[in-house]
Motif scaffolding. Structure first.
Motif, PDB file in Angstrom:
ATOM      1  N   SER A   1     -15.532   9.076   1.727  1.00 23.88           N
ATOM      2  CA  SER A   1     -16.057   8.297   2.843  1.00 23.88           C
ATOM      3  C   SER A   1     -14.884   7.751   3.656  1.00 23.88           C
ATOM      4  O   SER A   1     -14.925   6.634   4.156  1.00 23.88           O
ATOM      5  CB  SER A   1     -16.966   7.180   2.305  1.00 23.88           C
ATOM      6  N   ARG A   2     -13.855   8.589   3.773  1.00 19.48           N
ATOM      7  CA  ARG A   2     -12.722   8.193   4.602  1.00 19.48           C
ATOM      8  C   ARG A   2     -13.134   8.214   6.065  1.00 19.48           C
ATOM      9  O   ARG A   2     -13.997   9.015   6.459  1.00 19.48           O
ATOM     10  CB  ARG A   2     -11.536   9.126   4.345  1.00 19.48           C
ATOM     11  N   ASN A   3     -12.525   7.385   6.854  1.00 18.33           N
ATOM     12  CA  ASN A   3     -12.931   7.212   8.245  1.00 18.33           C
ATOM     13  C   ASN A   3     -11.804   6.496   8.967  1.00 18.33           C
ATOM     14  O   ASN A   3     -11.210   5.569   8.449  1.00 18.33           O
ATOM     15  CB  ASN A   3     -14.200   6.333   8.256  1.00 18.33           C
ATOM     16  N   LYS A   4     -11.507   6.975  10.171  1.00 21.75           N
ATOM     17  CA  LYS A   4     -10.444   6.331  10.952  1.00 21.75           C
ATOM     18  C   LYS A   4     -10.995   5.534  12.124  1.00 21.75           C
ATOM     19  O   LYS A   4     -10.232   4.905  12.857  1.00 21.75           O
ATOM     20  CB  LYS A   4      -9.529   7.402  11.529  1.00 21.75           C
ATOM     21  N   LEU A   5     -12.295   5.595  12.311  1.00 25.19           N
ATOM     22  CA  LEU A   5     -12.881   4.974  13.500  1.00 25.19           C
ATOM     23  C   LEU A   5     -13.134   3.494  13.267  1.00 25.19           C
ATOM     24  O   LEU A   5     -13.595   3.097  12.201  1.00 25.19           O
ATOM     25  CB  LEU A   5     -14.197   5.659  13.835  1.00 25.19           C
ATOM     26  N   SER A   6     -12.883   2.694  14.290  1.00 24.71           N
ATOM     27  CA  SER A   6     -13.169   1.273  14.096  1.00 24.71           C
ATOM     28  C   SER A   6     -14.664   1.010  14.234  1.00 24.71           C
ATOM     29  O   SER A   6     -15.166   0.006  13.753  1.00 24.71           O
ATOM     30  CB  SER A   6     -12.349   0.419  15.060  1.00 24.71           C
ATOM     31  N   LYS A   7     -15.385   1.905  14.887  1.00 24.72           N
ATOM     32  CA  LYS A   7     -16.835   1.744  15.008  1.00 24.72           C
ATOM     33  C   LYS A   7     -17.533   3.018  14.566  1.00 24.72           C
ATOM     34  O   LYS A   7     -17.321   4.075  15.147  1.00 24.72           O
ATOM     35  CB  LYS A   7     -17.205   1.411  16.451  1.00 24.72           C
ATOM     36  N   ASN A   8     -18.373   2.892  13.568  1.00 22.06           N
ATOM     37  CA  ASN A   8     -19.048   4.066  13.025  1.00 22.06           C
ATOM     38  C   ASN A   8     -20.328   3.631  12.331  1.00 22.06           C
ATOM     39  O   ASN A   8     -20.345   3.380  11.134  1.00 22.06           O
ATOM     40  CB  ASN A   8     -18.109   4.787  12.048  1.00 22.06           C
ATOM     41  N   ASN A   9     -21.409   3.508  13.100  1.00 15.06           N
ATOM     42  CA  ASN A   9     -22.685   3.026  12.554  1.00 15.06           C
ATOM     43  C   ASN A   9     -23.606   4.173  12.176  1.00 15.06           C
ATOM     44  O   ASN A   9     -24.745   4.244  12.623  1.00 15.06           O
ATOM     45  CB  ASN A   9     -23.372   2.131  13.584  1.00 15.06           C
ATOM     46  N   THR A  10     -23.117   5.059  11.322  1.00 11.02           N
ATOM     47  CA  THR A  10     -23.948   6.186  10.903  1.00 11.02           C
ATOM     48  C   THR A  10     -24.415   5.979   9.470  1.00 11.02           C
ATOM     49  O   THR A  10     -23.827   6.487   8.527  1.00 11.02           O
ATOM     50  CB  THR A  10     -23.164   7.505  11.017  1.00 11.02           C
ATOM     51  N   GLY A  11     -25.474   5.218   9.325  1.00  6.00           N
ATOM     52  CA  GLY A  11     -26.047   5.004   7.998  1.00  6.00           C
ATOM     53  C   GLY A  11     -25.326   3.916   7.223  1.00  6.00           C
ATOM     54  O   GLY A  11     -24.583   3.123   7.788  1.00  6.00           O
ATOM     55  N   TYR A  12     -25.546   3.871   5.932  1.00 14.17           N
ATOM     56  CA  TYR A  12     -25.047   2.776   5.102  1.00 14.17           C
ATOM     57  C   TYR A  12     -23.517   2.793   5.040  1.00 14.17           C
ATOM     58  O   TYR A  12     -22.898   3.852   4.989  1.00 14.17           O
ATOM     59  CB  TYR A  12     -25.599   2.872   3.675  1.00 14.17           C
ATOM     60  N   ASP A  13     -22.945   1.611   5.021  1.00 16.75           N
ATOM     61  CA  ASP A  13     -21.487   1.468   4.967  1.00 16.75           C
ATOM     62  C   ASP A  13     -21.056   1.510   3.497  1.00 16.75           C
ATOM     63  O   ASP A  13     -20.819   0.490   2.861  1.00 16.75           O
ATOM     64  CB  ASP A  13     -21.101   0.138   5.620  1.00 16.75           C
ATOM     65  N   LEU A  14     -20.949   2.726   2.982  1.00 19.94           N
ATOM     66  CA  LEU A  14     -20.789   2.934   1.540  1.00 19.94           C
ATOM     67  C   LEU A  14     -19.528   2.314   0.977  1.00 19.94           C
ATOM     68  O   LEU A  14     -19.492   1.867  -0.173  1.00 19.94           O
ATOM     69  CB  LEU A  14     -20.793   4.438   1.242  1.00 19.94           C
ATOM     70  N   LYS A  15     -18.466   2.281   1.779  1.00 22.16           N
ATOM     71  CA  LYS A  15     -17.195   1.780   1.242  1.00 22.16           C
ATOM     72  C   LYS A  15     -17.324   0.351   0.722  1.00 22.16           C
ATOM     73  O   LYS A  15     -16.622  -0.036  -0.210  1.00 22.16           O
ATOM     74  CB  LYS A  15     -16.102   1.843   2.313  1.00 22.16           C
ATOM     75  N   GLN A  16     -18.225  -0.418   1.325  1.00 22.22           N
ATOM     76  CA  GLN A  16     -18.355  -1.816   0.927  1.00 22.22           C
ATOM     77  C   GLN A  16     -18.655  -1.965  -0.560  1.00 22.22           C
ATOM     78  O   GLN A  16     -18.277  -2.962  -1.175  1.00 22.22           O
ATOM     79  CB  GLN A  16     -19.466  -2.498   1.745  1.00 22.22           C
ATOM     80  N   LEU A  17     -19.359  -0.996  -1.124  1.00 20.94           N
ATOM     81  CA  LEU A  17     -19.729  -1.105  -2.538  1.00 20.94           C
ATOM     82  C   LEU A  17     -18.522  -1.018  -3.460  1.00 20.94           C
ATOM     83  O   LEU A  17     -18.554  -1.509  -4.585  1.00 20.94           O
ATOM     84  CB  LEU A  17     -20.738  -0.021  -2.907  1.00 20.94           C
TER      85      LEU A  17
END
Lengths: 472, 472
Positions: B187-203
Motif C-alpha cells: 500500500s505504498r503511495n507517494k500522493l498527498s491526496k488519495n481517497n480511494t477506499g480505506y486508508d489501510l496504512k493506518q492499521l
C-alpha cells in the motif's frame, strides 16, 4: 443518474418494511421517520429509499441501526448532499439516515484548541464557532455552507488549504461512531498525542459510511491567523506554475496556505456573463493562480508576499499579478474559484478529481484535452486544482448521458498510463468511481478492504455496494 | 524485567521447533536464522525466543510469516530496540524477527518530496539522506541513531518536533506490510491526496506489530529549513511556561518547532558531574525550556525569536535566556535534553510518558512528586516533556524492582482522577502499560480492537499479548 443496477449486494431482509418502520417509529418517535415525498425531497437525486430517518442524537442512531440490522435492511447515511460520487444515494431496498437534526456544537475548548460537535453541524457553522473563539478550523471547501462535519469526516474532505493544514483526517482528534449492529464506539479524544492501542477513528474517516456512522467529532483547531493575504496572478506556461509554486514555498513556507490553479477555460467561464464574476485580471492568459498566505505578522506577511511575487515577476515567472488590499477583494478572488456552479449551468456534466505527480500533470491535461476535443461534443473540459497537492479537478460537459462512459475512458485511460496517480484525490469512490478503484488499488489492498468490511459489518448493512462490492 | 507470565495467549503450535527452523533455513537461507547466543544478544533484555530471523527483503518476511503461521508459532517483530514498553520482548514459545538487514533507502524523490525505504533503515540515516537531497525528514527523537523506520512507524513515534510537523502517522504516505499468514499488502503511495477506499496504512501505524509487520515505508518530506534558531530559557513558574508558549505561538506560528520543558531536577542532573553537560544557564531556576524555530528566512527568523524572547522578558515571563549563535551551541543545548541516559546511571528506573491537558499539568506533577517523596526511596522523579503537545515524560528511580507497582499506582492514580489524559502519549502500550490500557480506552474501544485483531490475525501469531489480551 441512477446507479441502482450496480448495487449487486443483496442482504436478506428478515422483516417486511411496514414492520421495520413501525418499530423505528415506536423507538425514535414518529417525527424521526419520514416516508414518501417528505423523504424523497431530502434525499440526493436518484435515491429510492422508502424512508429517511432523522435521529436527534447518538442514541437514536444506535436504535436505528440496531433495528435495521435485526431487520436486514441496509442503511445509507447522508450528510449535506454535496458529494460528487453518489456515495449517499440509496436504493429501493435500503433506508436512508440523515444527521440533519444533530446540529449541536457541544464545545469549543480554547485552551486545548478543540471543537466538539454532532455530525450534522454544517462545516461553515463550525468554522464560525471556532472564529468566535479566536481560533481557526482550517478545513475549507466551496460547499462549506451545506457540507456537514459528519460528511466531511466520512469522506476525508480536502479543499483549499490542504497544503498547509492537511485533509480532514489530520484534523480529527477523535470521534464517536455507531457500528452496523448499533454498538456505539465513543472514541472521542482531545489529546494531540495518544498512543494507547489502535487508532480506531481512522477506520471511519474516509470510509464513506461503510464501516460505521459518525455521530460526533472532536476537531483540532489552530490559532486564528492575524494576517490573510490573497493574490491572483496570470501565467503563460505550466512550467511557470510549478516554478512559481517552488519559489513561493521556499520564501513563504509556514504561511503559504493556498495555490489554486485555474486553466484558462475555467477562468474565462467564471468571469464572463452570465457568470457574475468580473475578470480581475484580463482574459487571454494560459493560467491563473489564486495564492493565499495565512500568517501571524500582518505587516511582514504582506511585505513577504509582495516581495516574493516581485521576485517571481523579475524571474519571468509571472505575466500579471494583483494583490487584494481588503477583505472584499480577497472574497471576490475566492468567489471566482468557488463558482463551480457555472460549469453545470448548460446541462449535465461529469466531475473528476484525480491526483498525479506534478511532472506528469501538464502532459496529462493536454492528452485529455486533445481526446475530449475529438468527441462529438468538442469541449476540452474545465481544469482547475490544488496544484501543491497534485490534485486536479476536471469537469466535462456531456452532450448526452451516454457520453459518460466515453469521457471516463479518456480521463482514466490517460491517467492509467502514468505512475503515481489516483482516480480520486478527495471526492472518494462512492458508486461513481467503483469501476475505477482497481486503477488505484491493487488486488491485495482490495481484498484487505473486504476483510475489514466483513469483520465490522458482517451482514453488509452499512452503505452496501459503495466503494467496492463484496467478494463474489 | 521479564513479563512472560503476563503473556496469556496460547497459540496451538502444530509444528515442533526443529521442524519449523529447518523449514525456515530451507526457505530463507541458514544465515537468516540465528539461534542460541547469536540470537539472544540481538534481542531486547528479557527475551526468550529460541530463534531470531533476519530476512533480507519483503519476500523473506512473507516466507517467514507463512511458515510460522502454518506452524502455529507466534512472531515478534523487533526494530532498533529503543522502545520503552517491552513491545519487542519475545517469549520462549515465540520467534523473533528483525529487519536489521533491510536497510536500503530505495529512493529520495525530490520533486514529490518523498523518501522510500525498507523498514530496517535507522531514522538518522533516513534524515541524512533527506538532508543530502535538500529536504527535511521532520521526525526526530533522541534515539534517532538506533530507532528504525519500521519501529517508529509501528509505534507512531513522536519526539521533538511534533508541534510543528506531527507524529510519524502524519508523515507516512504509504507502506508495505506483511499480514499474519504471509500475504504482502503493498500500500505504498507517494500522493498527498488519495481517497480511494480505506486508508489501510493506518492499521499498521502504531499497532506495535500486532496486525502486520511493516516492511517498507514511503515518508513525506518537507523543504529543508534555511534557518534553525535555538534558545534555552529559565523560568520560575509553570504558569510562565504556559504563557510563554502561547506568546511564542502567537508570534512565531509556522516556524516554532520545539518547546521542550525540563523540570529543575532533570536539568541539574544532566548539567552536573558525572554527566558531561555544562549548565548553559545557572542552576537554581524552577524550569528550563529548550526552544527552537525552523524557518525560511535566516535573518528575519533570528530577529523574530530574539524579539519574541525580549517581549517575553519584558512581560516578566522569563528569568534568564541564552540564544545559540552557532550550530555547536545549538547542539550543546539539545545534548542536555537528549541525555536521558543519566537517569539510568544509578540503577533501575521506570519511565512514564503521559498526555494531559495543560491546565492540569502543574497540579499533576506536584501531586505525583509529593506521593513519590513519601515512598522509602524518597525521590520525586525526573519530569521533562513536549509541553506544546501536552506530553509529559517522567522517570522514577526504583530502589527495588518491586517498587514498580507502587510507583505505577501513584503515577496512574494521579492521572486517572483528571480529565483528557492518556497513559501513553508516544511510547505505546506493549507489555509495560497493558494493565493501564483501560484507563485511556473504554470497553467498546477495546472490544473493537479485539475485533480487528481477530479479523486480521485469527490465529493470534503476531506479537501476541501485546497492547491487550484476546477476549477471555
Amino acid at each position: 443518474m441512477c446507479y441502482t443496477a450496480r448495487m449487486t449486494q443483496d442482504v436478506e431482509r428478515t422483516w417486511e418494511l411496514p414492520v421495520l418502520l413501525a418499530a423505528l417509529r415506536e423507538k425514535m418517535g414518529p417525527d424521526a421517520v419520514l416516508v414518501d415525498a417528505d423523504a424523497t425531497e431530502r434525499m440526493p437525486p436518484g435515491s429510492l429509499a422508502p424512508a429517511l430517518l432523522l435521529p436527534r442524537n447518538t442514541e437514536q442512531v444506535s436504535q436505528a441501526l440496531a433495528l435495521c440490522h435485526a431487520a436486514g435492511w441496509p442503511v445509507v447515511a447522508q450528510g449535506g448532499l454535496t458529494g460528487r460520487v453518489h456515495g449517499a444515494q440509496s436504493g429501493a431496498r435500503e433506508i436512508a439516515l440523515s444527521c440533519d437534526r444533530m446540529r449541536q456544537i457541544e464545545e469549543v475548548d480554547v485552551l486545548n484548541r478543540t471543537l466538539s460537535a454532532q455530525a450534522g453541524v454544517p462545516l461553515e457553522a463550525a468554522q464560525l464557532a471556532a472564529e468566535d473563539a479566536g481560533l481557526l478550523l482550517p478545513l475549507d471547501i466551496g460547499a462549506r455552507g451545506s457540507a456537514t462535519l459528519g460528511g466531511t469526516v466520512s469522506t476525508n474532505a480536502g479543499g483549499n488549504r490542504v497544503m498547509r493544514f492537511g485533509m480532514m483526517r489530520e484534523l480529527v482528534l477523535g470521534l464517536e461512531a455507531v457500528l452496523a449492529d448499533g454498538t456505539v464506539v465513543d472514541s472521542r479524544n482531545k489529546l494531540s498525542k495518544n498512543n494507547t492501542g489502535y487508532d480506531l477513528k481512522q477506520l471511519f474517516i474516509g470510509s464513506e459510511g461503510t464501516l460505521g456512522i459518525v455521530t460526533r467529532v472532536v476537531l483540532r483547531l489552530r490559532p486564528q491567523p492575524r494576517s490573510q493575504n490573497t493574490a491572483l496572478v496570470a501565467l503563460e506556461s505550466f512550467e511557470q506554475a510549478t516554478r512559481l509554486l517552488a519559489a513561493l514555498e521556499a520564501r513563504l513556507s509556514g504561511s503559504l496556505s493556498s495555490f489554486e490553479v485555474m486553466w484558462r477555460p475555467f477562468y474565462e467561464l467564471v468571469t464572463a456573463p452570465p457568470a457574475l464574476g468580473q475578470p480581475i485580471l484580463p482574459h487571454g492568459h494560459a493560467y491563473y493562480v489564486l495564492i493565499e498566505t495565512l500568517g501571524v505578522a500582518p505587516e511582514a506577511d504582506s511585505d513577504a508576499l509582495v516581495e516574493a511575487l516581485a521576485a517571481a515577476e523579475e524571474a519571468g515567472l509571472i505575466a500579471a499579478a494583483v494583490l487584494a488590499t481588503n477583505k472584499g477583494q480577497s472574497a471576490a478572488m475566492w468567489a471566482l474559484r468557488d463558482d463551480v456552479a457555472q460549469m453545470r449551468r448548460d446541462g449535465p456534466v461529469v466531475a473528476y478529481d484525480v491526483s498525479l505527480s506534478l511532472d506528469s500533470m501538464e502532459s496529462y491535461v493536454s492528452d485529455v484535452q486533445r481526446e475530449l476535443l475529438s468527441l462529438p461534443a468538442r469541449h476540452g473540459g474545465y481544469f482547475f486544482g490544488h496544484l501543491a497537492d497534485g490534485n486536479l479537478h476536471l469537469v466535462v460537459r456531456l452532450q448526452k448521458p451516454s457520453d459518460h462512459d466515453e469521457v471516463d475512458r479518456i480521463v482514466y485511460g490517460a491517467l492509467g498510463v502514468r505512475k503515481n496517480t489516483s482516480v480520486s484525490a478527495e471526492h472518494g469512490i462512492g458508486l461513481e468511481k467503483k469501476a475505477q478503484l482497481s486503477k488505484s488499488r491493487n488486488p491485495a489492498e482490495i481484498a484487505f478492504m473486504r476483510t475489514l468490511k466483513q469483520a465490522l459489518d458482517p451482514r453488509g448493512i452499512l452503505n452496501p455496494g459503495k466503494i467496492f462490492d463484496p467478494a463474489p
